[in-house]
Design a protein around this motif. Structure first.
Motif, PDB file in Angstrom:
ATOM      1  N   SER A   1       0.850  -1.195   0.000  1.00 35.14           N
ATOM      2  CA  SER A   1       0.000   0.000   0.000  1.00 35.14           C
ATOM      3  C   SER A   1       0.887   1.247   0.000  1.00 35.14           C
ATOM      4  O   SER A   1       2.025   1.224   0.491  1.00 35.14           O
TER       5      SER A   1
ATOM      6  N   ALA B   1       1.934   2.191   3.550  1.00 37.40           N
ATOM      7  CA  ALA B   1       3.018   1.352   4.067  1.00 37.40           C
ATOM      8  C   ALA B   1       4.333   1.675   3.372  1.00 37.40           C
ATOM      9  O   ALA B   1       5.392   1.723   4.016  1.00 37.40           O
TER      10      ALA B   1
ATOM     11  N   ASP C   1      -2.463   3.090   8.846  1.00 36.94           N
ATOM     12  CA  ASP C   1      -2.655   2.073   7.815  1.00 36.94           C
ATOM     13  C   ASP C   1      -3.619   1.004   8.314  1.00 36.94           C
ATOM     14  O   ASP C   1      -4.206   1.128   9.379  1.00 36.94           O
TER      15      ASP C   1
ATOM     16  N   SER D   1      -0.929  -4.105   8.758  1.00 41.14           N
ATOM     17  CA  SER D   1       0.236  -3.646   7.994  1.00 41.14           C
ATOM     18  C   SER D   1       1.460  -3.447   8.880  1.00 41.14           C
ATOM     19  O   SER D   1       2.595  -3.601   8.422  1.00 41.14           O
TER      20      SER D   1
END
Length: 146
Positions: free
Chosen positions: A86, A89, A123, A127
């Motif tokens: 993501s 991340a 997040d 994560s």
């Protein structure tokens, strides 16, 4: 000064840079922070120090982005690729890897703990585990080099 706040600002700027391709000058002006409800029009001395710390991380991360991304990619498990991470991340990983590689005074444990906490705040639920695993591998490899 809170280094955590500086790291959060740096993470937010790197996320914005990745999504919008904002210029470094735009990011380092911090005008985008003034739209946040908890940011006064004139920053305090503490906020100025946080922004200074964040500026160092933002500029350094962008300057070394190719090296940082290659290092992150080399520490992903076989089932992961960079495009699967993501953007939140990835921004957290990038600023943290910059600190691990180029901020010689930064302790790996603190950098990793901060990254995990930022991931928990910004997040998805799990994560932080992924971020912790990647940064732990990188931190251990860098410690062996020292």
């Amino acid at each position: 000064m809170s280094r955590r706040n500086g790291r959060v600002i740096a993470f937010q700027a790197l996320y914005s840079w990745d999504v919008t391709k904002a210029s470094l000058d735009d990011l380092l002006s911090f005008s985008w922070l003034q739209g946040q409800s908890d940011q006064p029009a004139e920053p305090s001395e503490s906020a100025k120090e946080e922004r200074s710390f964040a500026s160092l991380i933002i500029a350094g991360t962008i300057d070394h982005i190719d090296e940082i991304d290659k290092l992150i990619e080399s520490h992903l498990s076989a089932s992961w690729s960079m495009d699967r991470i993501s953007r939140v991340a990835l921004a957290i990983l990038r600023v943290s890897v910059y600190e691990l590689l180029f901020q010689k005074g930064a302790e790996a444990k603190i950098v990793i703990d901060e990254a995990v906490n930022i991931a928990k705040d910004f997040d998805t639920d799990d994560s932080y585990k992924f971020i912790n695993a990647v940064l732990d591998k990188i931190g251990k490899n860098e410690a062996k080099k020292a």
